[in-house]
Design a protein around this motif. Sequence first.
Motif, PDB file in Angstrom:
ATOM      1  N   ALA A   1       0.883  -1.197   0.000  1.00  0.00           N
ATOM      2  CA  ALA A   1       0.000   0.000   0.000  1.00  0.00           C
ATOM      3  C   ALA A   1       0.899   1.219   0.000  1.00  0.00           C
ATOM      4  CB  ALA A   1      -0.918   0.004   1.216  1.00  0.00           C
ATOM      5  N   THR A   2       0.326   2.354  -0.377  1.00  0.00           N
ATOM      6  CA  THR A   2       1.075   3.614  -0.313  1.00  0.00           C
ATOM      7  C   THR A   2       0.592   4.388   0.898  1.00  0.00           C
ATOM      8  OG1 THR A   2      -0.526   4.694  -1.747  1.00  0.00           O
ATOM      9  CG2 THR A   2       1.405   3.745  -2.806  1.00  0.00           C
ATOM     10  N   ILE A   3       1.521   5.073   1.515  1.00  0.00           N
ATOM     11  CA  ILE A   3       1.216   5.837   2.709  1.00  0.00           C
ATOM     12  C   ILE A   3       1.991   7.134   2.682  1.00  0.00           C
ATOM     13  CG2 ILE A   3       3.057   4.732   4.039  1.00  0.00           C
ATOM     14  CD1 ILE A   3       1.198   4.899   6.475  1.00  0.00           C
ATOM     15  N   GLU A   4       1.395   8.209   3.185  1.00  0.00           N
ATOM     16  CA  GLU A   4       2.089   9.501   3.218  1.00  0.00           C
ATOM     17  C   GLU A   4       3.026   9.495   4.415  1.00  0.00           C
ATOM     18  OE1 GLU A   4       1.278  14.337   3.178  1.00  0.00           O
ATOM     19  OE2 GLU A   4      -0.410  12.936   3.322  1.00  0.00           O
ATOM     20  N   ALA A   5       4.344   9.672   4.150  1.00  0.00           N
ATOM     21  CA  ALA A   5       5.311   9.608   5.239  1.00  0.00           C
ATOM     22  C   ALA A   5       6.627  10.236   4.803  1.00  0.00           C
ATOM     23  CB  ALA A   5       5.539   8.161   5.664  1.00  0.00           C
ATOM     24  N   ASP A   6       7.475  10.514   5.819  1.00  0.00           N
ATOM     25  CA  ASP A   6       8.861  10.927   5.564  1.00  0.00           C
ATOM     26  C   ASP A   6       9.625   9.626   5.303  1.00  0.00           C
ATOM     27  OD1 ASP A   6      11.562  11.561   5.751  1.00  0.00           O
ATOM     28  OD2 ASP A   6      11.239  13.094   7.299  1.00  0.00           O
ATOM     29  N   ALA A   7      10.024   9.374   4.063  1.00  0.00           N
ATOM     30  CA  ALA A   7      10.589   8.083   3.669  1.00  0.00           C
ATOM     31  C   ALA A   7      11.810   7.702   4.502  1.00  0.00           C
ATOM     32  CB  ALA A   7      10.946   8.111   2.174  1.00  0.00           C
ATOM     33  N   ALA A   8      12.696   8.660   4.772  1.00  0.00           N
ATOM     34  CA  ALA A   8      13.924   8.347   5.526  1.00  0.00           C
ATOM     35  C   ALA A   8      13.586   7.890   6.927  1.00  0.00           C
ATOM     36  CB  ALA A   8      14.835   9.565   5.544  1.00  0.00           C
ATOM     37  N   ARG A   9      12.652   8.628   7.583  1.00  0.00           N
ATOM     38  CA  ARG A   9      12.275   8.253   8.947  1.00  0.00           C
ATOM     39  C   ARG A   9      11.592   6.882   8.964  1.00  0.00           C
ATOM     40  NH1 ARG A   9      11.846  12.750  12.348  1.00  0.00           N
ATOM     41  NH2 ARG A   9      13.537  14.183  11.825  1.00  0.00           N
ATOM     42  N   LEU A  10      10.682   6.611   7.995  1.00  0.00           N
ATOM     43  CA  LEU A  10       9.987   5.325   7.964  1.00  0.00           C
ATOM     44  C   LEU A  10      10.982   4.169   7.695  1.00  0.00           C
ATOM     45  CD1 LEU A  10       7.403   3.713   8.101  1.00  0.00           C
ATOM     46  CD2 LEU A  10       6.956   4.275   5.696  1.00  0.00           C
ATOM     47  N   ARG A  11      11.964   4.461   6.881  1.00  0.00           N
ATOM     48  CA  ARG A  11      12.996   3.443   6.604  1.00  0.00           C
ATOM     49  C   ARG A  11      13.747   3.078   7.877  1.00  0.00           C
ATOM     50  NH1 ARG A  11      17.223   3.739   1.563  1.00  0.00           N
ATOM     51  NH2 ARG A  11      18.503   1.916   2.087  1.00  0.00           N
ATOM     52  N   ALA A  12      14.011   4.110   8.727  1.00  0.00           N
ATOM     53  CA  ALA A  12      14.689   3.842  10.006  1.00  0.00           C
ATOM     54  C   ALA A  12      13.839   2.949  10.889  1.00  0.00           C
ATOM     55  CB  ALA A  12      15.005   5.162  10.698  1.00  0.00           C
ATOM     56  N   VAL A  13      12.492   3.156  10.807  1.00  0.00           N
ATOM     57  CA  VAL A  13      11.581   2.304  11.592  1.00  0.00           C
ATOM     58  C   VAL A  13      11.758   0.842  11.185  1.00  0.00           C
ATOM     59  CG1 VAL A  13       9.143   1.734  11.944  1.00  0.00           C
ATOM     60  CG2 VAL A  13       9.893   4.115  12.076  1.00  0.00           C
ATOM     61  N   PHE A  14      11.705   0.609   9.842  1.00  0.00           N
ATOM     62  CA  PHE A  14      11.866  -0.766   9.366  1.00  0.00           C
ATOM     63  C   PHE A  14      13.227  -1.356   9.786  1.00  0.00           C
ATOM     64  CE2 PHE A  14       8.668   0.276   5.886  1.00  0.00           C
ATOM     65  CZ  PHE A  14       7.666  -0.489   6.461  1.00  0.00           C
ATOM     66  N   GLU A  15      14.298  -0.572   9.649  1.00  0.00           N
ATOM     67  CA  GLU A  15      15.632  -1.070   9.982  1.00  0.00           C
ATOM     68  C   GLU A  15      15.713  -1.508  11.439  1.00  0.00           C
ATOM     69  OE1 GLU A  15      18.215   2.106   8.909  1.00  0.00           O
ATOM     70  OE2 GLU A  15      18.222   1.634   6.767  1.00  0.00           O
ATOM     71  N   ASN A  16      15.196  -0.662  12.373  1.00  0.00           N
ATOM     72  CA  ASN A  16      15.248  -0.989  13.790  1.00  0.00           C
ATOM     73  C   ASN A  16      14.406  -2.225  14.117  1.00  0.00           C
ATOM     74  OD1 ASN A  16      16.774   1.025  15.709  1.00  0.00           O
ATOM     75  ND2 ASN A  16      15.846   2.298  14.096  1.00  0.00           N
TER      76      ASN A  16
END
Length: 843
Positions: free
Chosen positions: A733-748
């Motif tokens: 799905a697509t979601i409105e977000a700050d891509a860099a911050r969301l990527r950090a979420v996935f990494e952690n």
Amino acid sequence: MSGHGEEISVLHVDDDPDLGDLVAVHLERTHGNLSVCTERSAADGLARLSEHAFDCVVSDHDMPGMDGLEFLRVVREEYEELPFILFTGKGSEEIASDAISAGVTEYLQKGVGTDQYAVLANRIERAVGERRAKTALEESERMLSTLISNLPGMVYRARNEPDWPMEFVSDGAAELVGYSSAALESGDVSWGTLIKDSETERLWETVQTCIAAGEPFEVSYQIETADGETRWMWERGRVVDTDDNGVEILEGFITDVTAREERERELADQRAFTEKLIDSVDDMFYVVGTDGSLVRWNDTVQSVTGYTNEKLASMGIDDLIVDSDHEKLWRIFNETLETGYGTIEAGIETADGERLQYEFKGSLIEDGRGDLFGIAGIGRDITERKRRERELREYRTLVENVGDPMYILDTDGRIEMANEAMAAHLGYDRAEIVGSEPARFMPEADVERGTALIRDLLGDDERTWAAYEMRTISADGTVRINEDRIAPLFDEEGNFDGSVGVMRETTERKQRERELERYETIIEAVGDPVYTLDDEGVFTYVNEAIEQLTGFEPDELIGEHISTIMTGEDINRGSELIRTILSDPTRQNVTFETDIVDQTGNHTPIEIHIALLPAADGEFNGTAGVIRDISDRKDRERQLAEFASVVSHDLRNPLNVVKGRISVARTSGDVSHLEAAESAADRMDELINDLLTLARQGETVGETAMVDLAALAGQAWIDVETGEATLEKIGTATIEADAARLRAVFENLFCNAVKHGRRADGAPITVSVGTTDTGFYVADDGVGIPPEERDDVFERGYTTSDAGTGFGLAIVAEVAQAHGWSVSVTESESGGARFEFTTSSER
């Protein structure tokens, strides 16, 4: 006999020239009024008669050709009344008889001596006199007949008896009453029967009274004519004789005066109407004699003054006028007698002592003979007018002395009046302003606005005035801002009669208002709550920002005490600080930290910056304050304390390991200790990086965009050391977000799963990323997180591994919160950990 001195022209015909001349000489000498013309034959005499008028003809009888008798007969055919004397020397009865038959006037035989000429002269004068008298009588009778026949009425002769029997009636009777003269004279119609019964007795008594007094009588009475019409008669008569029975004989004249009577009655009615009208008018009407006495007045004089008619009859005009106006009264009175017209304003004093102001206007009047009678005039009550004039003077004085510019515009919009304040405001003389168009002194747009406002007021019965902002341009070009209060003017009949305006310069006020607006804009733009309190601690102003912090709208707090949003202890602290400012002139403000209490009772840490409100009298007037929410700052301070605790605890251990291993390696020379020191250093590096990441995640997210969850999760998986673990992407799905911050979420989350999510059977774990109705999730099939620990996993520094920093999941929670999301931990379908993110109420 002819009148003495009246010339008589005589034609003497005689064939004897000597005798003819002699007769002429003797006649003219004997009677100087005789003028004789002599001819020698009858034929010459006839010729002379045709050329000239003669009063008498004297002719001889024996004449050749035509004798005297033949001459007479010819003359009589042409001149029937002309006196003709036959003066002959041959007389006989036969001649005399023939002459008389032929119409001779006198027959005279010639004699001897001069006496015969005197006799002839006398005969001539007698014959001419008789003829002239007869002619005069005939003319008189003709004139009388003509007069009687042309009189507008009838002449009569009657007996003085009740029915007035007529002996003679002129021809005018028929036209006068419709009955012939004969009918009245014969008695077929009695004059007395024509007279109205209501008039008979009065008429008889009046006539008999005049007869008894030996005077002519003159009466007016009504009769009924032959056609039944009622007419007015005027009669004048007198007694001329008395018959054998002692009854007076009356002669007189009767004429129709119906028109005159009707006019007189109309005039009488008009006079009565005029009198009634004069008495009914509200103004005083008066007639004053030349001596100042009251001669005539209407009822208004009596009602206004309170004096009776008897009293007014004994008064003069000066008795009504107050003493202080007597000198002016008599001066105007005498001027009116000289010029014919006069006006005076004077006070009158009523019977009960009340004083009223009246304006008197009078003109000279004359009596029926044309002689000066006095002064007639009108007195008008001007008490109210004088009061209004006094008020007008007072208002004019007020207008001229008030400091605000005032003006009046006429119906065409031109300036009709401007006071001195207006002249000073514009920098022009009043003469330059009056008569000008307003556009000379103000912008055209402002003129149009004012005109439109007047039109609105004319169409609005509820409003009588309006105000608008306008500009004026003075003589030196200065532009001033003013408030102009305008109102339409109306005349006595309610018609539009112009407009009036009162201006008040608001240039400085407008500047202050604009400055205040700027400050208000700044205060509203500050974002922090701003307030003012009076000296009792009651809110007098609060900006909009207070609602977000307390839940109270500004209007709810204004008029309330500060205790509505602050505890008593904090109020006491603030009051003590205010007293400190009051006691120390060098201090202008103070700042302290406290809590604010919202509508629900929750406390929020705030910082208040307080300053004293200015006061003209130097007394305490209240305070102004700016409130700043320091919740974030307090959180950061708490985080900082936590960081300090982590740094002091977690970094100290590896740091001690590094120091210890290096020291042992240095003393023992065993470099294997350096590997342990390097591992400790790596641990410190990892810890520092996590701390920096955690610090940054607390900041506001950057630019957002629509992000593909599955693709971003795949990129994050590549960047993490996952060993033999696998990633499973279940849908996207697509979601409105700050891509860099969301990527950090996935990494952690991926790191946490790989490090802490081992399976019980030792097999590599599988991490899955998928979507939900309200967001997305990250799950694994490891051992999971015990329920009792799930509330603590997002705390900073929480870890179940000696190698972990305890900040990974804290970073996840911070990023979610920064996006406005929520995150929770549950158990996955395979028993592992499942982190669910709620990004909206429903996808």
